[in-house]
Design an enzyme around this catalytic site. Structure first.
Site, mmCIF file in Angstrom:
data_model
loop_
_atom_site.group_PDB
_atom_site.id
_atom_site.type_symbol
_atom_site.label_atom_id
_atom_site.label_comp_id
_atom_site.label_asym_id
_atom_site.label_seq_id
_atom_site.Cartn_x
_atom_site.Cartn_y
_atom_site.Cartn_z
ATOM 1 N N GLN A 16 -5.362 -1.923 -7.153
ATOM 2 C CA GLN A 16 -6.113 -1.117 -6.193
ATOM 3 C C GLN A 16 -6.928 -0.060 -6.923
ATOM 4 O O GLN A 16 -6.508 0.456 -7.955
ATOM 5 C CB GLN A 16 -5.159 -0.428 -5.209
ATOM 6 C CG GLN A 16 -5.857 0.338 -4.094
ATOM 7 C CD GLN A 16 -4.870 0.964 -3.117
ATOM 8 O OE1 GLN A 16 -4.659 2.166 -3.144
ATOM 9 N NE2 GLN A 16 -4.271 0.144 -2.254
ATOM 10 N N ASP A 43 0.822 -1.216 0.000
ATOM 11 C CA ASP A 43 0.000 0.000 0.000
ATOM 12 C C ASP A 43 0.855 1.265 0.000
ATOM 13 O O ASP A 43 0.322 2.372 0.010
ATOM 14 C CB ASP A 43 -0.936 -0.007 1.211
ATOM 15 C CG ASP A 43 -2.138 0.922 1.037
ATOM 16 O OD1 ASP A 43 -2.559 1.128 -0.116
ATOM 17 O OD2 ASP A 43 -2.644 1.439 2.042
ATOM 18 N N THR A 59 -8.419 4.354 -0.152
ATOM 19 C CA THR A 59 -8.573 3.078 -0.844
ATOM 20 C C THR A 59 -10.007 2.573 -0.747
ATOM 21 O O THR A 59 -10.627 2.630 0.315
ATOM 22 C CB THR A 59 -7.628 2.030 -0.234
ATOM 23 O OG1 THR A 59 -6.297 2.520 -0.291
ATOM 24 C CG2 THR A 59 -7.720 0.711 -0.983
#
Length: 286
Positions: free
Chosen positions: A278, A204, A228
């Site tokens: 993502q 991330d 996110t």
């Protein structure tokens, strides 16, 4: 092992409350909410604690439902979906204040021989000689807001060396591509499962902000909101986070206040070890 890495391993090592139920602490990285990589890493830890030791996570798919509070612990509730002859599936709910903030579905498999091929590693300069993000932050310390200064210039559990620096406080227009080298700041125990949930944490980092690069925006600029929505990852091959991994990220789309990114982790000798995808909210409130 550095103290920062020791602290992260402690953070990701959850307290077992009862069968399938775990408690994790939170860390404040100076962001507006809990760092998504922390929740991913802790959820992977919780899930792997409920499967046979020889079965390793090969993929997970997750949704972030609510912002997490970095000042409160998180409860992880693991549900066994299936234990088959080859695969195990788990669903993990991360809960704060009685409400789910995150869901993950993860699949585990014991090592098995089969067909092999992979994408060729993109070219990138070697990590030797590149400054780390910590070194860059220290050189810019006089520009950092007080609330971020200590968080950004302190020792970090993962050493991150960007091929090109992108200032989160003041962006510049660039192609939607980014490459960073990542390794542990110290020695990670010889357990691939530990390396996997650490890489889940690392996945991330330097990810969704890549979708802001074509627009010349840094993700910490005033009025910018990024968060996110979903995060997925596939573990293709064994790896060692004590050694350098190249994280090569690109954004192929941004629309409807959402940015889309995908990434790949490679060893220095070109082995593709993991892939990531993502999508997240990106809004300019200015």
């Amino acid at each position: 092992m550095s103290q920062a890495l020791k602290n992260l391993l402690t953070l990701l090592n959850l307290e077992k409350i009862e069968e399938g139920l775990f408690r994790g602490q939170s860390e404040d990285l100076g962001l507006r909410q809990v760092f998504g990589g922390q929740v991913v890493g802790q959820a992977l830890y919780a899930a792997k604690e409920t499967v046979p030791e020889e079965r390793l996570v090969h993929s997970f798919h997750s949704y972030f439902l609510r912002p997490g509070d970095s000042k409160k612990p998180i409860i992880y509730d693991v549900e066994t979906l299936r234990d088959g002859n080859s695969f195990s599936a788990r669903r993990v709910a991360a809960i704060q204040n009685g409400k789910p903030i995150f869901y993950m579905t993860a699949s585990f498999q014991a090592p098995e021989a089969g067909f092999e091929h992979q994408k060729t590693m993109p070219s990138a300069p070697a990590p030797d000689g590149l400054p780390s993000e910590t070194q860059i932050a220290q050189s810019l310390a006089h520009l950092l807001p007080p609330v971020l200064k200590d968080k950004f210039i302190c020792d970090r559990p993962l050493e991150v060396r960007p091929v090109e620096f992108h200032n989160p406080l003041k962006g510049h227009v660039a192609e939607p591509h980014r490459q960073v080298w990542i390794r542990a700041n110290g020695s990670v125990p010889d357990d691939l499962r530990v390396h996997q949930y650490l890489l889940g944490y690392a996945s991330d980092l330097n990810f969704l902000p890549v979708a802001l690069q074509p627009h010349g925006i840094g993700f910490l600029e005033p009025g910018i909101q990024i968060a996110t929505i979903d995060h997925s990852m596939w573990f293709h091959r064994p790896f060692n986070l004590n050694e350098w991994l190249l994280y090569s990220v690109e954004s192929t789309s941004a629309s409807s206040a959402r940015g889309f990114v995908r990434g790949e982790f490679y060893t220095q000798d070109g082995v593709l070890v993991a892939s990531t995808v993502q999508e997240g909210v990106m809004r300019n409130h200015n």
